[in-house]
Design a protein around this motif. Sequence first.
Motif, mmCIF file in Angstrom:
data_model
loop_
_atom_site.group_PDB
_atom_site.id
_atom_site.type_symbol
_atom_site.label_atom_id
_atom_site.label_comp_id
_atom_site.label_asym_id
_atom_site.label_seq_id
_atom_site.Cartn_x
_atom_site.Cartn_y
_atom_site.Cartn_z
ATOM 1 N N UNK A 113 33.196 34.847 55.596
ATOM 2 C CA UNK A 113 32.529 33.566 55.522
ATOM 3 C C UNK A 113 31.629 33.234 54.773
ATOM 4 N N UNK A 114 30.987 34.101 53.860
ATOM 5 C CA UNK A 114 29.789 33.777 53.239
ATOM 6 C C UNK A 114 30.287 32.726 51.810
ATOM 7 N N UNK A 115 29.393 31.939 51.664
ATOM 8 C CA UNK A 115 30.057 31.153 50.237
ATOM 9 C C UNK A 115 29.784 31.798 49.081
ATOM 10 N N UNK A 116 31.008 31.703 48.180
ATOM 11 C CA UNK A 116 30.943 32.241 46.990
ATOM 12 C C UNK A 116 30.712 31.057 45.858
ATOM 13 N N UNK A 117 29.876 31.058 45.065
ATOM 14 C CA UNK A 117 29.349 30.219 44.157
ATOM 15 C C UNK A 117 30.186 30.034 43.046
ATOM 16 N N UNK A 118 30.455 29.060 42.150
ATOM 17 C CA UNK A 118 31.054 28.675 40.988
ATOM 18 C C UNK A 118 30.899 29.843 39.953
ATOM 19 N N UNK A 119 29.486 29.916 39.881
ATOM 20 C CA UNK A 119 28.935 30.927 38.834
ATOM 21 C C UNK A 119 29.536 32.349 39.206
ATOM 22 N N UNK A 120 29.654 32.759 40.449
ATOM 23 C CA UNK A 120 30.055 33.878 40.717
ATOM 24 C C UNK A 120 31.566 34.137 40.530
ATOM 25 N N UNK A 121 32.450 33.132 40.661
ATOM 26 C CA UNK A 121 33.704 33.020 40.187
ATOM 27 C C UNK A 121 33.918 33.270 38.947
ATOM 28 N N UNK A 122 33.059 32.607 37.864
ATOM 29 C CA UNK A 122 32.951 32.885 36.571
ATOM 30 C C UNK A 122 32.661 34.175 36.118
ATOM 31 N N UNK A 123 31.821 34.752 36.989
ATOM 32 C CA UNK A 123 31.394 36.311 36.824
ATOM 33 C C UNK A 123 32.764 36.939 37.160
ATOM 34 N N UNK A 124 33.393 36.907 38.015
ATOM 35 C CA UNK A 124 34.690 37.913 38.323
ATOM 36 C C UNK A 124 35.615 37.500 37.215
ATOM 37 N N UNK A 125 35.584 36.080 36.520
ATOM 38 C CA UNK A 125 36.462 36.203 35.233
ATOM 39 C C UNK A 125 36.006 36.999 34.265
ATOM 40 N N UNK A 126 34.738 37.055 34.182
ATOM 41 C CA UNK A 126 34.194 37.651 33.084
ATOM 42 C C UNK A 126 34.171 39.268 33.288
#
Length: 278
Positions: A113-126
Amino acid sequence: MLSTGVFSGLLGALSFGGGDFAGASAARRAGALLAVAGAHGIGLVALLVALAVVRPPVPGADAIAIATAAGVAGMVGLAALYRGMAVGSMGIVTAVAGAGSLVLPLAVGALRGQPVGSLQLVGVACAAAAAAAASGASRDELGRRALALAGLAALAFGAWYVLIDLAASAGDSLWALVVSRAASAGIAMVVVVARGIDRSAIPWALLVAAGLLDVGGNIFFVLARDAIPIGLAAAIVGLYPVVTMLLARFVIGERLPMVGLVGVALALLGIVLISVGG
């Protein structure tokens, strides 16, 4: 002028990067498991000294069991990392493993339930793009094997992050590190002894350097975390693959193709975004 936190983070990156290079160099001479047993055994001695000084309360059986599981994951991860760096490109392997290891803790946090930030999603894509670029730079059999080992290291290190956090929450952080390191060093040593050891071939200087630099990296990260936000501390310390890559370039003459450099850059960007994007 650099703040204490930023300076500690940079020293952590230097320590971890140098430790990985020393450990991988030892693995090239004596095998990955011996390198793990030696580096973690030496690091364990340093942690036991800290334990004797601090004397935190002994944790319960559940915390010890979780920390032991973390040690197994850490042993698998470090052995895979050292072996991958021994047979393939040090820069690519350490960068892919470093970026990939942050994905599993992020996913587990999201499930809790911890929020995942948009920058973190971009980081996963990177991180995913870095793996793809590294695959393009690893066309021969050894290169593909090294990349597969980097993926295994990423999964195992990710599991270690999750498990060590659980063990620390259930007991004490220092005890969690000691039990984890004892498990990894002990299991690796048992396997090495069962296979047989050529004592004359043990690269002691490299093992001591790998063990002490690894512990130093942990200490500097804690100092950085206490002085600056943890995301920023993790992002700065997470730049350690640059140190490993530079050492590989100037000490052993390793050169990366352009697509490999792109992969390393994407991996580093992924580490920073996942660390600070929460």
